[in-house]
Design a protein around this motif. Structure first.
Motif, PDB file in Angstrom:
ATOM      1  N   LYS A 144       0.841  -1.211   0.000  1.00 47.38           N
ATOM      2  CA  LYS A 144       0.000   0.000   0.000  1.00 47.38           C
ATOM      3  C   LYS A 144       0.871   1.254   0.000  1.00 47.38           C
ATOM      4  O   LYS A 144       0.566   2.231  -0.692  1.00 47.38           O
ATOM      5  N   ALA A 145       1.948   1.233   0.769  1.00 39.93           N
ATOM      6  CA  ALA A 145       2.849   2.385   0.835  1.00 39.93           C
ATOM      7  C   ALA A 145       3.500   2.632  -0.525  1.00 39.93           C
ATOM      8  O   ALA A 145       3.621   3.785  -0.965  1.00 39.93           O
ATOM      9  N   LYS A 146       3.900   1.572  -1.202  1.00 38.39           N
ATOM     10  CA  LYS A 146       4.505   1.722  -2.538  1.00 38.39           C
ATOM     11  C   LYS A 146       3.518   2.341  -3.523  1.00 38.39           C
ATOM     12  O   LYS A 146       3.894   3.204  -4.325  1.00 38.39           O
ATOM     13  N   GLU A 147       2.266   1.893  -3.446  1.00 37.92           N
ATOM     14  CA  GLU A 147       1.228   2.467  -4.311  1.00 37.92           C
ATOM     15  C   GLU A 147       1.080   3.964  -4.052  1.00 37.92           C
ATOM     16  O   GLU A 147       0.993   4.762  -4.987  1.00 37.92           O
ATOM     17  N   LYS A 148       1.047   4.334  -2.779  1.00 37.53           N
ATOM     18  CA  LYS A 148       0.875   5.748  -2.425  1.00 37.53           C
ATOM     19  C   LYS A 148       2.085   6.565  -2.863  1.00 37.53           C
ATOM     20  O   LYS A 148       1.939   7.697  -3.332  1.00 37.53           O
ATOM     21  N   ASP A 169       2.081   6.857   6.456  1.00 38.93           N
ATOM     22  CA  ASP A 169       1.098   6.217   7.344  1.00 38.93           C
ATOM     23  C   ASP A 169       1.111   4.697   7.163  1.00 38.93           C
ATOM     24  O   ASP A 169       1.092   3.945   8.139  1.00 38.93           O
ATOM     25  N   ASN A 170       1.143   4.256   5.918  1.00 40.17           N
ATOM     26  CA  ASN A 170       1.158   2.817   5.652  1.00 40.17           C
ATOM     27  C   ASN A 170       2.452   2.170   6.132  1.00 40.17           C
ATOM     28  O   ASN A 170       2.445   1.054   6.648  1.00 40.17           O
ATOM     29  N   ILE A 171       3.550   2.874   5.975  1.00 39.14           N
ATOM     30  CA  ILE A 171       4.830   2.358   6.475  1.00 39.14           C
ATOM     31  C   ILE A 171       4.752   2.179   7.985  1.00 39.14           C
ATOM     32  O   ILE A 171       5.135   1.128   8.521  1.00 39.14           O
TER      33      ILE A 171
END
Length: 142
Positions: free
Chosen positions: A104-108, A119-121
């Motif tokens: 999710k963090a990579k997508e963001k 936030d995802n990290i």
């Protein structure tokens, strides 16, 4: 005189080696005692661990990975590991949870949403604090 000094040095070295061997044996004995104690703790906590695992699975099915603050899968898996540090099921699920948040963090990050990336990290690091992918991504997402 030189021969006597060599003999004394050899005796001193032998004594040091014997002392080191004894320390290693003692460390191995203590490690085994700790392992056995943890095993007994896991066995005594089986009902609690199984209950927590079932509740955590339900939380996962209902997408309560880390929220709400009370009553989420993360807390339950961490409780399982507190009772039984070697529980492979809890470790595996926490690893998958960290990977989920890493993705999710990579997508963001690709979309330029740096705040959401961070936030995802942070969410993923709550599951696995030393997760290599998340730690590396955190450095890139500053």
């Amino acid at each position: 005189e030189a021969a006597r000094k060599r003999e004394e040095e050899a005796a001193r070295l032998a004594a040091e080696q014997e002392e080191a061997r004894k320390r290693e044996e003692e460390a191995a004995r203590l490690a085994e005692q700790q392992r056995q104690q943890l095993q007994r703790q896991c066995e005594q906590s089986t009902v609690t661990v199984n209950t927590l695992l079932k509740k955590a699975e339900k939380d996962m099915e209902e997408n309560r990975f880390i929220f709400p603050p009370r009553g989420n899968a993360l807390e339950k898996y961490q409780q399982v590991l507190a009772l039984c540090p070697g529980n492979e099921q809890a470790k595996a699920i926490l690893g998958k949870m960290a990977e989920f948040y890493e993705n999710k963090a990579k997508e963001k990050l690709k979309k330029g949403h740096i705040g959401a990336c961070r936030d995802n990290i942070e969410n993923g690091l709550r599951a696995v604090p030393d997760h290599r992918g998340l730690v590396d991504l955190k450095a890139r997402c500053q």
